[in-house]
Design an enzyme around this catalytic site. Structure first.
Site, PDB file in Angstrom:
ATOM      1  N   PRO A  86       0.525  -1.055   0.162  1.00 61.31           N
ATOM      2  CG  PRO A  86      -0.411  -1.102   2.133  1.00 61.31           C
ATOM      3  CD  PRO A  86       0.610  -2.090   0.816  1.00 61.31           C
ATOM      4  CD  GLU A 113       0.315  -5.627  10.002  1.00 64.99           C
ATOM      5  OE1 GLU A 113      -0.574  -5.677   9.911  1.00 64.99           O
ATOM      6  OE2 GLU A 113      -0.256  -4.083   9.845  1.00 64.99           O
ATOM      7  NE  ARG A 155      -6.344  -5.276 -21.352  1.00 62.38           N
ATOM      8  CZ  ARG A 155      -6.509  -3.685 -22.150  1.00 62.38           C
ATOM      9  NH1 ARG A 155      -5.730  -2.717 -21.695  1.00 62.38           N
ATOM     10  NH2 ARG A 155      -7.379  -3.471 -23.360  1.00 62.38           N
ATOM     11  CG  ASP A 170      -6.720   0.252 -23.322  1.00 63.66           C
ATOM     12  OD1 ASP A 170      -7.545  -0.761 -23.578  1.00 63.66           O
ATOM     13  OD2 ASP A 170      -5.971  -0.265 -23.326  1.00 63.66           O
TER      14      ASP A 170
HETATM   15  N1  LIG Z   1      -2.520  -3.468   1.342  1.00 61.40           N
HETATM   16  C1  LIG Z   1      -1.943  -3.854   0.659  1.00 61.40           C
HETATM   17  C2  LIG Z   1      -1.405  -5.290   1.286  1.00 61.40           C
HETATM   18  C3  LIG Z   1      -0.523  -5.850   0.944  1.00 61.40           C
HETATM   19  C4  LIG Z   1       0.187  -5.821   0.400  1.00 61.40           C
HETATM   20  C5  LIG Z   1      -0.210  -5.068  -1.050  1.00 61.40           C
HETATM   21  C6  LIG Z   1      -1.233  -4.463  -0.699  1.00 61.40           C
HETATM   22  C7  LIG Z   1      -1.960  -3.195  -1.571  1.00 61.40           C
HETATM   23  C8  LIG Z   1      -1.133  -2.824  -2.935  1.00 61.40           C
HETATM   24  N2  LIG Z   1      -2.315  -1.775  -3.437  1.00 61.40           N
HETATM   25  C9  LIG Z   1      -2.942  -1.743  -2.814  1.00 61.40           C
HETATM   26  O1  LIG Z   1      -3.093  -2.470  -1.277  1.00 61.40           O
END
Ligand SMILES: Nc1ccccc1-c1cnco1
Length: 244
Positions: A86, A113, A155, A170
């Site tokens: 994230p 985590e 793709r 796209d």
């Molecule tokens: N929340 C997460 C938890 C673990 C690995 C990736 C994410 C992620 C990737 N993009 C948004 O969240």
């Protein structure tokens, strides 16, 4: 293109056996290999995580297990490594295009985590490593993010899309559609529950159709993605008499 994915939930990637990506794998355009991280965990419980130094909630994935797994998967090779997180750089169509140009990708799927930060540190000395997020929300792990990225990248590979033109048209695609989302689309019947298809689309006048589609794309971009519309050339907006 070769894609390696390391995860504690390999079954999450069953969707990559079907549809466009599945067919590209059958044709040999795409070579996707999924690996079970626990195969490199040697304790009796095959544990892959532990409590975070410094305290705090949740668990952190162990560097030793990841190091053995990555070393085993890449050998002396040097794939481009992508770690979904994230806190990563945003995954965009532009990044998808960039990744589609790589001969070999390695996705490291963290859960809990996250992965001990020394893993990215270690492999950044030898590989191109990108920490990438697919949006500002929290998932339980990186698997869904990898599915998103593999589909978006796959793709774009030659021969994967029936009609290469659709990748050009796209939403967000570099070039004419940069910072634009696609407008509305229609198919038969010409009238459905009293709702008609816009006449211009039945006119056969390709120039008018192209202009109408661009105008509709602009309108939808201004309505749904004002932050993208703000990036557009003001002249384009004025010409189309766009009001936020
Ligand atoms: N929340 C997460 C938890 C673990 C690995 C990736 C994410 C992620 C990737 N993009 C948004 O969240």
């Amino acid at each position: 293109m070769r894609i390696d994915i390391i995860s504690i939930f390999p079954d999450y990637f069953a969707p990559l056996d079907v549809s466009l990506i599945g067919k590209a794998r059958e044709r040999g355009t795409l070579d996707v290999r999924v690996h079970q991280l626990r195969d490199w965990a040697h304790d009796v419980h095959k544990s892959v995580d532990d409590t975070p130094y410094g305290g705090g909630p949740g668990m952190v994935m162990k560097p030793e297990v990841w190091g053995e797994a990555i070393d085993s998967v890449i050998g002396d090779g040097a794939p481009r490594m992508v770690v979904p997180t994230p806190s990563g750089r945003p995954f965009t169509q532009e990044l998808a295009q960039e990744l589609a140009g790589e001969p070999w990708l390695l996705f490291a799927c963290g859960r809990y985590e996250g992965i001990d930060s020394r893993v990215v540190e270690e492999y950044s000395e030898r590989l191109r490593v990108d920490e990438v997020g697919i949006g500002d929300y929290v998932l339980a792990g990186g698997e869904v993010a990898v599915l998103v990225m593999v589909e978006a990248v796959g793709r774009l590979l030659p021969g994967v899309l029936g009609n290469a033109q659709s990748a050009v048209d796209d939403s967000f695609a570099p070039g004419a559609m940069r910072n634009l989302v696609e407008g509305p689309v229609y198919t038969k019947p010409p009238v459905w529950r009293g709702r008609e298809v816009p006449d211009v689309l039945l006119s056969g006048h390709h120039g008018k159709i192209a202009r109408w589609r661009r105008d509709q794309a602009l309108r939808r971009t201004v309505r749904n993605r004002p932050e993208l519309a703000a990036e557009l050339d003001p002249e384009m907006l004025d010409k189309h008499d766009r009001k936020l």
